[in-house]
Scaffold this active site. Structure first.
Site, PDB file in Angstrom:
ATOM      1  N   GLU A  27      15.633   0.259   4.128  1.00  9.20           N
ATOM      2  CA  GLU A  27      14.942  -0.676   3.238  1.00  9.20           C
ATOM      3  C   GLU A  27      15.666  -0.860   1.895  1.00  9.20           C
ATOM      4  O   GLU A  27      15.073  -1.319   0.924  1.00  9.20           O
ATOM      5  CB  GLU A  27      13.506  -0.202   2.995  1.00  9.20           C
ATOM      6  N   SER A 158       8.304  -1.484   6.060  1.00  7.45           N
ATOM      7  CA  SER A 158       8.713  -2.893   6.112  1.00  7.45           C
ATOM      8  C   SER A 158       8.761  -3.455   7.535  1.00  7.45           C
ATOM      9  O   SER A 158       9.494  -4.396   7.821  1.00  7.45           O
ATOM     10  CB  SER A 158      10.079  -3.089   5.437  1.00  7.45           C
ATOM     11  N   TYR A 224       9.317 -10.788   4.025  1.00  8.86           N
ATOM     12  CA  TYR A 224      10.320 -10.946   2.971  1.00  8.86           C
ATOM     13  C   TYR A 224      11.105 -12.248   2.979  1.00  8.86           C
ATOM     14  O   TYR A 224      11.727 -12.591   1.986  1.00  8.86           O
ATOM     15  CB  TYR A 224      11.318  -9.781   3.039  1.00  8.86           C
ATOM     16  N   ARG A 263      -0.678   0.891  -1.466  1.00  4.77           N
ATOM     17  CA  ARG A 263      -1.272  -0.208  -0.704  1.00  4.77           C
ATOM     18  C   ARG A 263      -1.701   0.317   0.658  1.00  4.77           C
ATOM     19  O   ARG A 263      -0.991   1.100   1.284  1.00  4.77           O
ATOM     20  CB  ARG A 263      -0.235  -1.326  -0.517  1.00  4.77           C
ATOM     21  N   ASP A 265      -2.984  -0.874   4.520  1.00  2.40           N
ATOM     22  CA  ASP A 265      -3.003  -1.987   5.462  1.00  2.40           C
ATOM     23  C   ASP A 265      -4.063  -1.732   6.527  1.00  2.40           C
ATOM     24  O   ASP A 265      -4.136  -0.630   7.092  1.00  2.40           O
ATOM     25  CB  ASP A 265      -1.636  -2.166   6.114  1.00  2.40           C
ATOM     26  N   GLU A 278      -1.875   1.918   7.992  1.00  3.49           N
ATOM     27  CA  GLU A 278      -0.990   2.822   7.262  1.00  3.49           C
ATOM     28  C   GLU A 278      -1.222   2.696   5.764  1.00  3.49           C
ATOM     29  O   GLU A 278      -1.861   1.753   5.286  1.00  3.49           O
ATOM     30  CB  GLU A 278       0.476   2.541   7.579  1.00  3.49           C
ATOM     31  N   ASN A 280       0.982   2.758   2.108  1.00  4.35           N
ATOM     32  CA  ASN A 280       2.315   2.628   1.512  1.00  4.35           C
ATOM     33  C   ASN A 280       2.266   3.208   0.106  1.00  4.35           C
ATOM     34  O   ASN A 280       1.565   2.675  -0.761  1.00  4.35           O
ATOM     35  CB  ASN A 280       2.737   1.156   1.450  1.00  4.35           C
ATOM     36  N   GLY A 284       6.431  -2.727  -1.884  1.00  7.81           N
ATOM     37  CA  GLY A 284       7.369  -3.665  -2.494  1.00  7.81           C
ATOM     38  C   GLY A 284       6.844  -4.292  -3.771  1.00  7.81           C
ATOM     39  O   GLY A 284       5.641  -4.451  -3.964  1.00  7.81           O
TER      40      GLY A 284
END
Length: 314
Positions: A27, A158, A224, A263, A265, A278, A280, A284
């Site tokens: 990443e 990602s 992205y 974050r 999800d 998951e 994070n 990002g």
């Protein structure tokens, strides 16, 4: 609009801030973009900040850190070596304060399997899964989970190395592809409902974002590069459902031991309700990223967001 600025007193309190980005994980390119945005935001807010591109041109990251003069670090490394507790441990040894989650929570957040085990043990909802190895009967596993399934490297972010599978042939191929990134592979039951992401800042959930993409799932390109990914705050949830989802995200974040920001999800299944995917711990911060988007919806500018995260290192 006036840019958010900190006082001279707070600038002195922060001291010299190193924004650590880049790294050597899969990443790296995203981390370079995130780091550039964070560095600019801090400097715009009057923070004495500079960037360290770790592992640039094969440089030794330990030597880079030892030769740099800084008082605290803003971590915006993604993936292994930066998001998995490794860099957090180095900074602990150096006695340098840093942003975000500590060693244990970072390691757990990066390990999708351990994360799901913790949530399951705590009674939090997460899709059924398996962790196949060389001895696993894939036909039996598929019978238990059912097609379609999603295959993921256990320690990548990602959406790198992820595949949706609908048949035995696709399953074997997807597991082989995921193993190119990680020896440990996670196979999950497919959730066909909408996907949501919830940024958490200092233990509190920010506004919920519903993700919509024409892709099979919210993959690397959708995250992205694509211009057709849509992000909705008008997300078809009732106020009670939205409050439930925010509470679930806060619980999931806390259960893994996360701190500062991150974050979570989640997907929605009609039969089983919300299902945790998951967490994070260093998400990002690019122009496509979700945490800044949620912060804006809450009335928090990017400069205020990065300073709020940085205050967590004090």
């Amino acid at each position: 609009m006036t840019t958010f600025k900190i006082s001279a007193e707070e600038r002195a309190q922060f001291g010299r801030v190193a924004v650590l980005y880049g790294g050597s994980s899969a990443e790296r390119t995203i981390s370079l973009k995130s780091g550039a945005e964070v560095l600019n935001g801090l400097q715009q807010a009057n923070v004495d900040a500079f960037g360290i591109d770790l592992c640039v041109d094969g440089a030794d990251p330990l030597q880079q850190l030892q030769s740099a003069e800084f008082d605290r670090a803003f971590l915006i490394l993604h993936g292994r070596g930066g998001e998995d507790g490794t860099m957090q441990g180095v900074l602990e040894i150096m006695a340098k304060p840093y942003t975000g989650s500590g060693v244990m929570a970072s390691a757990l957040g990066m390990d999708k399997v351990k994360c799901k085990q913790i949530w399951s043990a705590a009674g939090l909802p997460t899709p059924a899964y398996a962790v196949p190895d060389e001895t696993t009967d894939l036909q039996q596993m598929a019978g238990q989970l059912g097609y379609p399934m999603i295959v993921k490297p256990a320690h990548e972010g990602s959406s790198i190395g992820m595949s949706k599978v609908r048949s035995a042939a696709e399953l074997e191929q997807a597991i082989s592809a995921a193993r190119e990134f990680d020896r440990a592979v996670l196979v999950e039951s497919w959730i066909s409902g909408p996907e949501f992401t919830i940024a958490v800042l200092n233990g509190k959930a920010l506004p919920v974002i519903r993700l919509e993409t024409p892709h099979e799932f919210y993959d690397f390109d959708a995250k992205y590069q694509a211009s057709d990914t849509q992000y909705h705050f008008d997300n078809d949830l009732t106020p009670d459902q939205e409050a439930e989802l925010q509470r679930l995200a806060e619980q999931a974040f806390e259960m893994v031991g996360c701190s500062g920001w991150g974050r979570v999800d989640v997907m929605f299944d009609r039969q089983r309700g919300f299902q945790l995917l998951e967490v994070n711990t260093l998400p990002g911060m690019t122009d496509h990223s979700l945490v800044p988007m949620a912060a804006r919806e809450a009335g928090i500018s990017f400069e205020e967001l990065v300073v709020t995260i940085l205050r967590g290192s004090l």
